[in-house]
Design an enzyme around this catalytic site. Structure first.
Site, mmCIF file in Angstrom:
data_model
loop_
_atom_site.group_PDB
_atom_site.id
_atom_site.type_symbol
_atom_site.label_atom_id
_atom_site.label_comp_id
_atom_site.label_asym_id
_atom_site.label_seq_id
_atom_site.Cartn_x
_atom_site.Cartn_y
_atom_site.Cartn_z
ATOM 1 N N HIS A 125 0.789 -1.054 -0.023
ATOM 2 C CA HIS A 125 0.066 -0.006 -0.078
ATOM 3 C C HIS A 125 1.224 1.340 -0.119
ATOM 4 O O HIS A 125 0.669 2.127 -0.736
ATOM 5 C CB HIS A 125 -0.949 0.035 1.129
ATOM 6 C CG HIS A 125 -1.971 -0.979 1.435
ATOM 7 N ND1 HIS A 125 -1.820 -2.037 2.444
ATOM 8 C CD2 HIS A 125 -3.017 -1.177 0.720
ATOM 9 C CE1 HIS A 125 -2.863 -2.757 2.077
ATOM 10 N NE2 HIS A 125 -3.756 -2.292 1.063
ATOM 11 N N GLU B 265 -1.438 -4.452 -9.025
ATOM 12 C CA GLU B 265 -1.555 -5.599 -9.843
ATOM 13 C C GLU B 265 -1.937 -6.808 -9.085
ATOM 14 O O GLU B 265 -2.081 -7.755 -9.815
ATOM 15 C CB GLU B 265 -0.729 -5.451 -10.725
ATOM 16 C CG GLU B 265 -0.649 -4.484 -11.720
ATOM 17 C CD GLU B 265 0.614 -4.628 -12.999
ATOM 18 O OE1 GLU B 265 1.469 -5.356 -12.861
ATOM 19 O OE2 GLU B 265 0.515 -3.884 -13.994
#
Ligand code: PAF
Length: 283
Positions: free
Chosen positions: A37, A151
């Site tokens: 993150h 992704e």
């Protein structure tokens, strides 16, 4: 660092920034932040004046109430981590379920041109309607110029691109590479719930993907899939849910390889009761 729990507050704060011609990035998260993150936030900080990080465990995207209940919630340490990146340029939006859903916690129904029926769509009923609902709402609330997604959830990324295209939402979607632990295990908030023996076993997933990638150069997709299934059928701790080689655009399983297409391998595995997903570009 400013932190808001109500949408009217974040709407006001962003509107003010926009009057100052500031470029706004959004990083939607469900919290329990990890380095993956933080890499998204760092990327967003590079290309935007201000970055909104939303932290919200979205109930409508969970098909399993136990998973929702056990999903880690660590708001204070999330905020502390974000502060290490920037105190002035990050705004946190951490709403309650009621603030987002206004007493009606249900998903909208979406059509994503069939992307929603593959892989995760088959195994997590209603999941992408829930993701579409929350991401569309966050776009409506925050109105970012750019939004960042990892992704690791490659199918989600494709679906969000489709959402934006179909609903003509004026936001630029940026996909960012998978962040891995040194063992190769894809970073995920769920990793914190792995018992030590499963944590030790889990890097097998990426190791298998990298070998599958090598094999895909010389073998058919079916043969590679058979090999992967065999690897897991002999494994004591990890249970394969699916391994699929698919066209990276349509996400349809590959039938016959073509040099003109891009392929990706997708995998979902249970480590005890924790579901882990990963994927790898094959060519
Ligand atoms: O990828 C996630 O963490 C979630 O699906 C998202 C995009 C924040 C929506 O709840």
């Amino acid at each position: 660092m400013e932190s808001f729990s109500e949408k009217k507050q974040i709407i006001k704060a962003v509107a003010l920034l926009k009057t100052k011609k500031q470029v706004i990035g959004l990083v939607p998260t469900m919290g329990a932040l990890h380095e993956g993150h933080l890499a998204l936030v760092q990327r967003a900080l590079k290309n935007n004046d201000k970055v909104v990080v939303s932290i919200f465990v979205n109930p409508t995207q969970f098909d399993n109430s136990d998973d929702l209940k056990k999903y880690p919630r660590t708001l204070l340490s999330d905020i502390a981590l974000l502060k290490t990146l920037s105190n002035e340029r990050i705004l946190v939006y951490a709403p309650t379920v009621d603030d987002v859903y206004e007493g009606n916690t249900v998903s909208e129904s979406f059509e994503f041109d069939g992307l929603e029926f593959e892989m995760e769509g088959k195994f997590r009923h209603g999941h992408f309607d829930g993701v579409g609902t929350i991401v569309k709402r966050l776009f409506e609330i925050v109105k970012p110029h750019n939004a960042y997604f990892g992704e690791k959830d490659f199918q989600q990324l494709q679906i969000i691109k489709k959402l934006v295209e179909k609903h003509a939402i004026p936001v630029n979607i940026v996909g960012c590479p998978i962040h891995r632990e040194t063992t190769g295990l894809a970073m995920s908030s769920r990793n914190t719930r792995l018992k030590p023996e499963y944590k030790n076993a889990a890097p097998f997933i990426y190791k298998t993907l990298t070998i599958a990638k090598q094999q895909f150069g010389i073998k058919s997709a079916n043969k590679v899939s058979e090999w992967v299934e065999n690897q897991f059928s002999n494994h004591d701790l990890l249970e394969l849910e699916y391994f699929i080689i698919a066209d990276a655009k349509s996400l349809k399983p590959v039938k016959r390889k073509s040099n003109k297409k891009e392929y990706r391998a997708f995998i979902a595995v249970y480590a005890d009761d924790i579901r882990l997903i990963d994927n790898i570009a094959l060519n």
